[in-house]
Design a protein around this motif. Structure first.
Motif, PDB file in Angstrom:
ATOM      1  N   SER A  11       0.773  -1.068  -0.116  1.00 22.85           N
ATOM      2  CA  SER A  11      -0.039   0.216   0.070  1.00 22.85           C
ATOM      3  C   SER A  11       1.179   1.453   0.034  1.00 22.85           C
ATOM      4  O   SER A  11       2.055   1.619   0.867  1.00 22.85           O
ATOM      5  CB  SER A  11      -0.996  -0.053   1.152  1.00 22.85           C
ATOM      6  N   LYS A  12       0.423   2.035  -0.935  1.00 25.10           N
ATOM      7  CA  LYS A  12       1.090   3.543  -0.702  1.00 25.10           C
ATOM      8  C   LYS A  12       0.269   4.613  -0.103  1.00 25.10           C
ATOM      9  O   LYS A  12       0.209   5.731  -0.520  1.00 25.10           O
ATOM     10  CB  LYS A  12       1.461   3.829  -2.269  1.00 25.10           C
ATOM     11  N   ASN A  13      -0.501   4.252   0.638  1.00 26.11           N
ATOM     12  CA  ASN A  13      -1.351   5.199   1.435  1.00 26.11           C
ATOM     13  C   ASN A  13      -0.678   6.257   2.076  1.00 26.11           C
ATOM     14  O   ASN A  13       0.372   6.139   2.495  1.00 26.11           O
ATOM     15  CB  ASN A  13      -2.186   4.252   2.541  1.00 26.11           C
ATOM     16  N   TRP A  14      -1.446   7.610   1.803  1.00 24.38           N
ATOM     17  CA  TRP A  14      -0.457   8.665   2.487  1.00 24.38           C
ATOM     18  C   TRP A  14      -0.253   8.725   3.775  1.00 24.38           C
ATOM     19  O   TRP A  14       0.679   9.056   4.385  1.00 24.38           O
ATOM     20  CB  TRP A  14      -1.516   9.798   2.053  1.00 24.38           C
ATOM     21  N   LYS A  15      -1.178   7.882   4.507  1.00 24.88           N
ATOM     22  CA  LYS A  15      -0.741   7.675   5.922  1.00 24.88           C
ATOM     23  C   LYS A  15       0.446   6.877   6.338  1.00 24.88           C
ATOM     24  O   LYS A  15       1.282   7.188   7.466  1.00 24.88           O
ATOM     25  CB  LYS A  15      -1.913   6.864   6.629  1.00 24.88           C
ATOM     26  N   ARG A  16       0.616   5.917   5.554  1.00 22.82           N
ATOM     27  CA  ARG A  16       1.858   5.149   5.484  1.00 22.82           C
ATOM     28  C   ARG A  16       3.104   5.961   5.284  1.00 22.82           C
ATOM     29  O   ARG A  16       4.215   5.968   5.999  1.00 22.82           O
ATOM     30  CB  ARG A  16       1.953   3.858   4.576  1.00 22.82           C
ATOM     31  N   ILE A  17       3.149   6.876   4.288  1.00 15.20           N
ATOM     32  CA  ILE A  17       4.078   7.689   3.888  1.00 15.20           C
ATOM     33  C   ILE A  17       4.321   8.613   5.067  1.00 15.20           C
ATOM     34  O   ILE A  17       5.478   9.058   5.514  1.00 15.20           O
ATOM     35  CB  ILE A  17       3.800   8.397   2.632  1.00 15.20           C
ATOM     36  N   ILE A  18       3.282   9.276   5.587  1.00 18.00           N
ATOM     37  CA  ILE A  18       3.541  10.129   6.796  1.00 18.00           C
ATOM     38  C   ILE A  18       4.242   9.610   7.952  1.00 18.00           C
ATOM     39  O   ILE A  18       5.075  10.002   8.587  1.00 18.00           O
ATOM     40  CB  ILE A  18       2.219  10.759   7.079  1.00 18.00           C
ATOM     41  N   PHE A  19       3.856   8.351   8.387  1.00 18.83           N
ATOM     42  CA  PHE A  19       4.650   7.481   9.400  1.00 18.83           C
ATOM     43  C   PHE A  19       6.056   7.178   9.122  1.00 18.83           C
ATOM     44  O   PHE A  19       6.861   7.269  10.035  1.00 18.83           O
ATOM     45  CB  PHE A  19       3.817   6.358   9.865  1.00 18.83           C
ATOM     46  N   ILE A  20       6.434   6.878   7.651  1.00 21.13           N
ATOM     47  CA  ILE A  20       7.668   6.639   7.427  1.00 21.13           C
ATOM     48  C   ILE A  20       8.337   8.058   7.590  1.00 21.13           C
ATOM     49  O   ILE A  20       9.636   7.976   7.909  1.00 21.13           O
ATOM     50  CB  ILE A  20       7.697   6.069   5.739  1.00 21.13           C
ATOM     51  N   ALA A  21       7.917   9.195   7.045  1.00 28.27           N
ATOM     52  CA  ALA A  21       8.456  10.485   7.348  1.00 28.27           C
ATOM     53  C   ALA A  21       8.708  10.547   8.737  1.00 28.27           C
ATOM     54  O   ALA A  21       9.798  11.071   9.069  1.00 28.27           O
ATOM     55  CB  ALA A  21       7.796  11.495   6.671  1.00 28.27           C
ATOM     56  N   MET A  22       7.895  10.407   9.625  1.00 27.45           N
ATOM     57  CA  MET A  22       8.154  10.420  11.082  1.00 27.45           C
ATOM     58  C   MET A  22       9.260   9.622  11.656  1.00 27.45           C
ATOM     59  O   MET A  22       9.992  10.309  12.331  1.00 27.45           O
ATOM     60  CB  MET A  22       6.731  10.093  11.741  1.00 27.45           C
ATOM     61  N   VAL A  23       9.230   8.356  11.175  1.00 27.44           N
ATOM     62  CA  VAL A  23      10.424   7.606  11.637  1.00 27.44           C
ATOM     63  C   VAL A  23      11.898   8.169  11.231  1.00 27.44           C
ATOM     64  O   VAL A  23      12.784   8.516  11.986  1.00 27.44           O
ATOM     65  CB  VAL A  23      10.229   6.125  11.031  1.00 27.44           C
ATOM     66  N   LEU A  24      11.872   8.669   9.916  1.00 28.44           N
ATOM     67  CA  LEU A  24      13.158   9.126   9.451  1.00 28.44           C
ATOM     68  C   LEU A  24      13.369  10.616  10.107  1.00 28.44           C
ATOM     69  O   LEU A  24      14.555  10.973  10.858  1.00 28.44           O
ATOM     70  CB  LEU A  24      13.119   9.520   7.930  1.00 28.44           C
ATOM     71  N   GLY A  25      12.252  11.307  10.400  1.00 24.42           N
ATOM     72  CA  GLY A  25      12.394  12.682  11.093  1.00 24.42           C
ATOM     73  C   GLY A  25      12.756  12.506  12.531  1.00 24.42           C
ATOM     74  O   GLY A  25      13.780  13.394  13.115  1.00 24.42           O
ATOM     75  N   SER A  26      12.253  11.438  13.198  1.00 26.88           N
ATOM     76  CA  SER A  26      12.680  11.047  14.591  1.00 26.88           C
ATOM     77  C   SER A  26      14.131  10.874  14.661  1.00 26.88           C
ATOM     78  O   SER A  26      14.751  11.217  15.568  1.00 26.88           O
ATOM     79  CB  SER A  26      11.890   9.890  15.187  1.00 26.88           C
ATOM     80  N   ALA A  27      14.669  10.015  13.680  1.00 25.23           N
ATOM     81  CA  ALA A  27      16.210   9.814  13.813  1.00 25.23           C
ATOM     82  C   ALA A  27      16.921  10.890  13.544  1.00 25.23           C
ATOM     83  O   ALA A  27      17.992  11.067  14.283  1.00 25.23           O
ATOM     84  CB  ALA A  27      16.437   8.506  12.662  1.00 25.23           C
ATOM     85  N   ILE A  28      16.653  11.999  12.618  1.00 23.11           N
ATOM     86  CA  ILE A  28      17.210  12.910  12.266  1.00 23.11           C
ATOM     87  C   ILE A  28      17.267  13.748  13.772  1.00 23.11           C
ATOM     88  O   ILE A  28      18.271  14.656  13.940  1.00 23.11           O
ATOM     89  CB  ILE A  28      16.726  13.772  11.045  1.00 23.11           C
ATOM     90  N   GLY A  29      16.029  14.010  14.252  1.00 20.36           N
ATOM     91  CA  GLY A  29      15.954  14.752  15.292  1.00 20.36           C
ATOM     92  C   GLY A  29      16.879  14.293  16.539  1.00 20.36           C
ATOM     93  O   GLY A  29      17.386  15.335  17.241  1.00 20.36           O
ATOM     94  N   LEU A  30      16.954  12.828  16.730  1.00 22.28           N
ATOM     95  CA  LEU A  30      17.977  12.164  17.712  1.00 22.28           C
ATOM     96  C   LEU A  30      19.275  12.857  17.281  1.00 22.28           C
ATOM     97  O   LEU A  30      19.978  13.257  18.389  1.00 22.28           O
ATOM     98  CB  LEU A  30      17.694  11.000  17.803  1.00 22.28           C
ATOM     99  N   LYS A  31      19.664  13.040  16.098  1.00 18.24           N
ATOM    100  CA  LYS A  31      21.039  13.345  15.743  1.00 18.24           C
ATOM    101  C   LYS A  31      21.117  14.914  16.355  1.00 18.24           C
ATOM    102  O   LYS A  31      22.232  15.108  16.699  1.00 18.24           O
ATOM    103  CB  LYS A  31      21.461  13.244  14.478  1.00 18.24           C
ATOM    104  N   LEU A  32      20.091  15.555  15.883  1.00 21.32           N
ATOM    105  CA  LEU A  32      20.301  17.029  16.045  1.00 21.32           C
ATOM    106  C   LEU A  32      20.393  17.329  17.642  1.00 21.32           C
ATOM    107  O   LEU A  32      21.010  18.582  18.170  1.00 21.32           O
ATOM    108  CB  LEU A  32      19.055  17.870  15.639  1.00 21.32           C
ATOM    109  N   VAL A  33      19.850  16.648  18.578  1.00 19.17           N
ATOM    110  CA  VAL A  33      19.887  16.930  19.857  1.00 19.17           C
ATOM    111  C   VAL A  33      20.852  16.101  20.785  1.00 19.17           C
ATOM    112  O   VAL A  33      21.380  16.419  21.833  1.00 19.17           O
ATOM    113  CB  VAL A  33      18.366  16.701  20.618  1.00 19.17           C
ATOM    114  N   SER A  34      21.458  15.274  19.869  1.00 20.20           N
ATOM    115  CA  SER A  34      22.904  14.762  20.732  1.00 20.20           C
ATOM    116  C   SER A  34      23.977  15.412  20.774  1.00 20.20           C
ATOM    117  O   SER A  34      24.426  16.081  19.905  1.00 20.20           O
ATOM    118  CB  SER A  34      23.237  13.500  19.775  1.00 20.20           C
TER     119      SER A  34
END
Length: 104
Positions: free
Chosen positions: A81-104
Protein backbone atom coordinates in the motif's frame (compact mmCIF):
# COMPACT_ATOMS: atom_id res chain seq x y z
CA UNK A 1 33.73 8.22 7.79
CA UNK A 2 31.49 6.88 10.56
CA UNK A 3 28.42 8.47 8.98
CA UNK A 4 29.18 6.91 5.62
CA UNK A 5 29.56 3.53 7.33
CA UNK A 6 26.28 4.05 9.14
CA UNK A 7 24.44 4.88 5.92
CA UNK A 8 26.02 1.82 4.27
CA UNK A 9 24.86 -0.29 7.24
CA UNK A 10 21.32 0.98 6.77
CA UNK A 11 21.39 0.25 3.04
CA UNK A 12 22.64 -3.28 3.66
CA UNK A 13 19.87 -3.66 6.24
CA UNK A 14 17.35 -2.71 3.54
CA UNK A 15 18.94 -5.27 1.21
CA UNK A 16 18.75 -7.97 3.89
CA UNK A 17 15.08 -7.28 4.51
CA UNK A 18 14.41 -7.45 0.77
CA UNK A 19 16.18 -10.81 0.66
CA UNK A 20 13.94 -12.09 3.49
CA UNK A 21 10.96 -11.33 1.27
CA UNK A 22 12.65 -12.91 -1.75
CA UNK A 23 13.53 -16.02 0.25
CA UNK A 24 9.93 -16.27 1.44
CA UNK A 25 8.69 -16.09 -2.16
CA UNK A 26 11.34 -18.16 -4.01
CA UNK A 27 12.80 -20.55 -1.42
CA UNK A 28 16.23 -20.80 -3.01
CA UNK A 29 19.81 -20.85 -1.74
CA UNK A 30 20.83 -17.71 -3.60
CA UNK A 31 18.33 -15.59 -1.68
CA UNK A 32 19.43 -17.22 1.58
CA UNK A 33 23.12 -16.55 0.94
CA UNK A 34 22.38 -12.94 -0.08
CA UNK A 35 20.29 -12.50 3.08
CA UNK A 36 23.20 -13.65 5.27
CA UNK A 37 25.67 -11.46 3.39
CA UNK A 38 23.37 -8.42 3.52
CA UNK A 39 22.78 -8.60 7.26
CA UNK A 40 26.43 -9.52 7.90
CA UNK A 41 27.62 -6.45 6.02
CA UNK A 42 25.00 -4.36 7.82
CA UNK A 43 26.27 -5.41 11.25
CA UNK A 44 29.89 -4.97 10.21
CA UNK A 45 29.33 -1.40 9.01
CA UNK A 46 27.20 -0.63 12.09
CA UNK A 47 29.96 -1.87 14.39
CA UNK A 48 32.50 0.28 12.55
CA UNK A 49 30.26 3.36 12.84
CA UNK A 50 29.72 2.75 16.56
CA UNK A 51 33.45 3.08 17.21
CA UNK A 52 32.91 6.83 16.77
CA UNK A 53 29.19 7.54 17.07
CA UNK A 54 27.13 7.13 20.25
CA UNK A 55 25.28 3.82 20.40
CA UNK A 56 21.81 5.35 20.73
CA UNK A 57 22.24 7.67 17.78
CA UNK A 58 23.86 5.03 15.55
CA UNK A 59 21.22 2.43 16.35
CA UNK A 60 18.33 4.87 15.81
CA UNK A 61 19.67 6.00 12.43
CA UNK A 62 20.41 2.41 11.38
CA UNK A 63 16.97 1.13 12.28
CA UNK A 64 15.34 4.23 10.78
CA UNK A 65 17.05 3.64 7.44
CA UNK A 66 16.28 -0.09 7.55
CA UNK A 67 12.63 0.22 8.58
CA UNK A 68 11.79 3.15 6.32
CA UNK A 69 13.78 1.77 3.41
CA UNK A 70 12.18 -1.65 3.77
CA UNK A 71 8.72 -0.11 3.73
CA UNK A 72 9.57 2.03 0.70
CA UNK A 73 11.05 -0.93 -1.19
CA UNK A 74 7.91 -2.92 -0.38
CA UNK A 75 5.79 -0.18 -1.89
CA UNK A 76 7.95 0.11 -5.01
CA UNK A 77 8.72 -3.53 -5.79
CA UNK A 78 6.10 -5.65 -4.01
CA UNK A 79 2.90 -3.72 -4.47
CA UNK A 80 2.41 -2.79 -0.83
CA UNK A 81 0.00 0.00 0.00
CA UNK A 82 1.11 3.54 -0.88
CA UNK A 83 -1.49 5.10 1.40
CA UNK A 84 -0.62 8.67 2.37
CA UNK A 85 -0.85 7.70 6.07
CA UNK A 86 1.92 5.13 5.60
CA UNK A 87 4.10 7.73 3.92
CA UNK A 88 3.48 10.19 6.79
CA UNK A 89 4.57 7.60 9.36
CA UNK A 90 7.66 6.67 7.35
CA UNK A 91 8.57 10.37 7.29
CA UNK A 92 8.02 10.50 11.07
CA UNK A 93 10.46 7.59 11.59
CA UNK A 94 13.10 9.36 9.51
CA UNK A 95 12.37 12.70 11.17
CA UNK A 96 12.74 11.14 14.61
CA UNK A 97 16.12 9.65 13.74
CA UNK A 98 17.31 12.98 12.36
CA UNK A 99 15.94 14.77 15.44
CA UNK A 100 17.86 12.42 17.72
CA UNK A 101 21.05 13.34 15.90
CA UNK A 102 20.30 17.06 16.18
CA UNK A 103 19.84 16.93 19.96
CA UNK A 104 22.82 14.60 20.57
Amino acid sequence: MAWISLIAAGLFEMFGVTMINKLHRDRNWKAFILLILGFGASFLFLAFAMKTLPMGTAYAIWTGIGASGGAILGMIFYGESKNWKRIIFIAMVLGSAIGLKLVS
